[in-house]
Design a protein around this motif. Structure first.
Motif, PDB file in Angstrom:
ATOM      1  N   UNK B  91      35.744  43.607  37.122  1.00 15.94           N
ATOM      2  CA  UNK B  91      36.340  44.910  36.831  1.00 15.94           C
ATOM      3  C   UNK B  91      37.184  45.312  38.030  1.00 15.94           C
ATOM      4  N   UNK B  92      38.446  45.639  37.756  1.00 14.72           N
ATOM      5  CA  UNK B  92      39.400  45.875  38.832  1.00 14.72           C
ATOM      6  C   UNK B  92      39.214  47.261  39.436  1.00 14.72           C
ATOM      7  N   UNK B  93      39.113  47.302  40.769  1.00 12.64           N
ATOM      8  CA  UNK B  93      39.096  48.588  41.458  1.00 12.64           C
ATOM      9  C   UNK B  93      40.005  48.508  42.674  1.00 12.64           C
ATOM     10  N   UNK B  94      41.210  48.001  42.479  1.00 16.89           N
ATOM     11  CA  UNK B  94      42.110  47.812  43.607  1.00 16.89           C
ATOM     12  C   UNK B  94      43.060  48.969  43.776  1.00 16.89           C
ATOM     13  N   UNK B  95      44.144  48.690  44.514  1.00 19.81           N
ATOM     14  CA  UNK B  95      45.064  49.774  44.864  1.00 19.81           C
ATOM     15  C   UNK B  95      45.972  50.171  43.704  1.00 19.81           C
ATOM     16  N   UNK B  96      46.121  49.299  42.701  1.00 22.98           N
ATOM     17  CA  UNK B  96      47.016  49.633  41.595  1.00 22.98           C
ATOM     18  C   UNK B  96      46.238  50.461  40.572  1.00 22.98           C
ATOM     19  N   UNK B  97      46.411  51.761  40.626  1.00 22.81           N
ATOM     20  CA  UNK B  97      45.543  52.693  39.894  1.00 22.81           C
ATOM     21  C   UNK B  97      45.610  52.555  38.365  1.00 22.81           C
ATOM     22  N   UNK B  98      46.791  52.295  37.779  1.00 26.20           N
ATOM     23  CA  UNK B  98      46.814  52.214  36.304  1.00 26.20           C
ATOM     24  C   UNK B  98      45.859  51.171  35.728  1.00 26.20           C
ATOM     25  N   UNK B  99      45.460  50.177  36.518  1.00 21.47           N
ATOM     26  CA  UNK B  99      44.547  49.157  35.998  1.00 21.47           C
ATOM     27  C   UNK B  99      43.107  49.395  36.450  1.00 21.47           C
TER      28      UNK B  99
END
Lengths: 326, 524
Positions: B91-99
């Motif tokens: 599950x993505x929790x990176x800097x690119x907020x839309x994802x």
């Protein structure tokens, strides 16, 4: 150095052109002059280009240092590299000896004797290896072949399972409840006429299962209308609902687009078009798909949820060698 | 001292000896001596440095391909430091907020991370993609140059075959590469590739399940398998073939266009050292600079907009990278022919465009030199290049083939064209089914005609010179040749062997001049 070579100045000439001295030129030979008409000016231009390159490198370093920004990084280092390279190329083209210089082409082919000698080495000297040793040669050959076959086992067979019957089956069974991608069961009141939803059999939520089981549920009529796509499927479309395998029979893309006004399903990959609705059993009417999409027989259970009467009556998706005709 | 342009072989040997004995020893002499005692590099090294490379702009096309490959290796190594070749879900929790919070594969998450969280990562990722496009594109254009000028003729048939292999390997590796991020578009491409494997009669289902580790999408091993093919196996083969390509080039020497002083028995141009080296190294930087600028300025494959691959999702306008377009176009316009019977099915509508067609294409390309030898009966060695117009039939055939593949390429955007021109998809598709065969015929016939009309034109290998039209005071018009451009005189000198020694550099007899600065009056 032998006496012979001292007669030939330099003694190095034999590789270049046998029996010829190394070519010599006077420094004011026109071939050695730069191409530029005004070398001083060309030198200035080259200098400016190299300096621009240096500036570009420095600019990139600075941009990176303060945190970076893709466009500025691109333009600084891109322009820097280009100018640096352009300067160097211009230096080579305009400031180095203009030539034209030439070298001779030597014949690629060897002499007939040399050819014959190599052929003889293979056939005759090599022949001595197998002559009267055909038994050994046979073992060597068979051994090599067997080795090749057994080495292919780990290279190929270890990769994955053989297909067996896996192409024929989905996880749809008699009574499977239709759920959406989040596992919520689909109620008969959920879709408006003209609506569509991708559904799966309840209990199969892995990506592998969803890839095979994906089914597009569409509603083409209101309650109490049994949609009959073809006479043998009289009860398959209760309350205006129809369900078809979402895997295109052409190349397996999801048939994602339901055009409710024309009652057609469209595959966005290669534009195969399927007619759905009353008397329209997802017939392929356009594009490269060779077969209709398989239809999933539906019924509405006592609590109003949609279920499948049975699994698909044929393998879903694109064709393959073992697919039996239906 | 001779200022004539004749070959230096006219120089007396005593002068040479004198020049050799008067040479001042430099640190290079002693260093080289040490190495030469052990490896014997001086003779071969000098011959290599004297190697002649002919000058023509079209000879740069292969260099663009070579340098794009260098960039691909460099940027590719950078990307492997951050890319995670795994289909494992995360599950993505990176800097690119839309994802944020979206379930996706490690491969997709790490590709998004390279784009946003690694400094200069986006530029280098995009540069890698651009370099791949430029690599394949320049190979294709380079191959056209080789084809239309007849550079594939004896003795260069083998190098043509190596080149064709490089083209197809590059296309395959490009496909593998853009499949790795596991985004929605590339995942759909992998799905189609699976169906293409599946379509092969007899072995298709075995091949598909073995390669994917099960029925699509398999057991998650396709990403790591594509990865190792993409970053190790195919690059190693490509690098080896490039080595063979260049080795054969050096061994056989470059072809050249006919022109002043150029014969079948010589090569005229610039020496390897330092002229060619300076020019080509500069060109490496220029190619790199353009690719870097593209990577920073021109967005390519914005995977974060497509979303992660989900097997039941699909987006509109699914097109592969441009170099796969001809195959996708063939898939689209193919009629829906599936043969079934005797308990078996042959999905010919996929097998033909997906397997047979590229297979036949590669065989045709590989065997072209021999096909042409058969057709023309010309089995002689050729080192001078043809002008395309002088070989109207070959040129027409080549143009027709280009038109054919270009039409297929256009056919891969039937949906976009239908949308853009507001016509029915049906009309667009049927148009392409005809146009794909009609346009090449028309193009071929036109090319043939144009070639015949142009054959009479001379000026082989001469640069055009502008002509000034001057009106005198009396109203009379006269034409005046403009001053020669730099390089014009260059072609009028007789080519000479690369001098081993340059006399007068140390000041003796040089009247204090500096070589490369003092101008010498050229012959007009």
């Amino acid at each position: 150095m032998s006496d012979v070579t001292t007669d030939e100045p330099g003694g190095l000439a034999e590789g270049h052109a046998p029996k010829e001295p190394l070519p010599l030129a006077s420094f004011d030979d026109p071939h050695l002059q730069p191409l530029a008409k005004q070398p001083a000016r060309a030198e200035g231009v080259v200098g400016i280009l190299l300096l621009l390159g240096l500036l570009g490198f420095a600019a990139y370093g600075a941009v990176y240092w303060v945190g970076g920004q893709p466009q500025v990084e691109g333009i600084s280092l891109g322009v820097g590299l280009f100018c640096f390279g352009f300067g160097l190329s211009a230096w080579g083209k305009y400031l180095l000896p203009q030539g034209p210089f030439m070298e001779k082409r030597h014949k690629l082919a060897s002499s007939d004797d040399e050819r014959a000698a190599m052929a003889a080495a293979i056939v005759e000297r090599g022949g001595m290896m197998v002559k009267r040793r055909s038994f050994l040669g046979g073992i060597l050959g068979i051994g090599g072949a067997v080795m090749g076959v057994v080495l292919a086992f780990p290279l190929l067979r270890s990769l994955g399972p053989v297909p067996a019957k896996t192409f024929d089956v989905t996880n749809w069974h008699k009574g499977s409840r239709l759920v959406d991608n989040l596992g919520r069961p689909v109620h008969v009141a959920d879709l408006e006429v003209g609506g569509s939803l991708t559904v799966f059999p309840e209990g199969y939520t892995s990506e592998e299962a969803m890839a095979v089981d994906q089914t597009i549920l569409i509603r083409v009529a209101g309650p109490d209308v049994d949609v009959v796509t073809e006479p043998s499927r009289a009860t398959w479309g209760p309350d205006g609902y129809l369900a078809f395998s979402k895997v295109c029979t052409h190349a397996g893309c999801p048939v994602g687009l339901f055009q409710h006004q024309t009652l057609q399903l469209l595959c966005p990959c290669h534009q195969s078009l399927f007619n759905v609705g009353q008397g329209r059993p997802a017939t392929n009417v356009f594009g490269p798909a060779p077969r209709p999409l398989p239809q999933l027989p539906l019924y509405v259970d006592e609590s109003g949820f949609l279920r499948s009467q049975a699994g698909y009556d044929q393998p879903i998706g694109p064709g393959f060698w073992e697919r039996t005709t239906t | 001292m001779s200022t004539s342009s004749s070959s230096s072989s006219s120089s007396s040997s005593s002068t040479t000896t004198g020049s050799l004995s008067r040479r001042r020893s430099t640190p290079v002499d002693s260093g080289l001596g040490w190495l030469d005692d052990r490896l014997g590099v001086a003779k071969g090294g000098r011959i290599f440095m004297d190697k002649i490379f002919p000058d023509h702009w079209s000879f740069l096309l292969g260099e663009i391909a070579l340098y794009s490959f260098v960039v691909l290796l460099a940027t590719g190594v950078f990307l492997t430091l951050y890319f995670v070749p795994s289909a494992a879900q995360t599950v993505y929790h990176g800097v690119y907020k839309p994802l944020d919070g979206v379930k996706m594969s490690e491969a997709y998450a790490s590709s998004v991370n390279i784009s946003f969280a690694v400094r200069s990562g986006l530029v280098i990722r995009q540069m890698h993609h651009w370099a791949a496009d430029v690599f394949i594109g320049s190979i294709a254009v380079h191959m056209c140059r080789i084809f239309f000028t007849g550079a594939f003729r004896k003795p260069r048939e083998l190098n043509w075959i190596v080149g064709v292999s490089l083209l197809f390997l590059a296309i395959v590796n490009g496909f593998l590469g853009y499949s790795l991020p596991d985004d929605l578009i590339s995942g759909t491409g992998i799905r189609i590739a699976y169906s293409i494997l599946l379509s092969i009669p007899l072995v298709g289902s075995y091949l598909a399940t073995l390669v994917f580790g099960g029925v699509f999408p398999g057991d998650g091993s396709i990403i790591p398998r594509f990865f190792i093919l993409h970053v190790l196996i195919l690059p190693a083969i490509i690098a080896g073939l490039i080595g063979a390509h260049l080795f054969m080039l050096v061994r056989q020497k470059h072809t050249q266009f006919p022109g002043h002083g150029r014969t079948e028995d010589n090569v005229v141009g610039s020496p390897m050292f330092p002229t060619f080296m300076a020019k080509t190294t500069g060109f490496l930087f220029m190619v790199t600079g353009v690719l870097w600028a593209l990577g920073g300025l021109a967005q390519i494959n914005p995977i974060w907009q497509f979303g992660p691959y989900v097997p039941y999702k699909i987006s509109y306008a699914v097109q592969p990278d441009w170099y796969m377009g001809w195959l996708d176009g063939a898939m689209r316009i193919m009629p829906s022919w599936e043969f079934a019977g005797f308990g078996h099915t042959i999905p010919f509508m996929v097998f033909l465009p997906g397997v047979l067609f590229p297979g036949l294409t590669s065989i045709l390309f590989i065997f072209w030199p021999f096909i042409e030898q058969k057709l023309t009966g010309d089995r002689a060695e050729h080192h001078l290049l043809d002008r395309p117009r002088d070989r109207p039939r070959r040129t027409a055939v080549g143009a027709a083939f280009l038109a054919f593949y270009f039409m297929l390429f256009c056919a891969s955007s039937t949906d976009v064209l239908a949308n853009f021109f507001q016509v029915s998809l049906n009309v667009v598709l049927w148009t392409f089914r005809f146009v794909v065969f009609i346009v090449p015929i028309i193009v071929g016939l036109f090319t043939y005609r144009i070639c015949l009309d142009m054959t009479g034109v001379s000026h082989v290998g001469k640069r055009k010179r502008a002509v000034l039209i001057v009106r005198s005071a009396t109203g009379e018009y006269t034409t005046v040749d403009t001053e020669a451009r730099p390089g014009d005189g260059h072609h009028e000198l007789e080519p000479m062997l690369v001098p081993g020694f340059i006399e007068g550099l140390d000041g003796d007899g040089a009247e204090g001049g500096e070589p490369g600065v003092r101008r010498v009056v050229r012959r007009p």
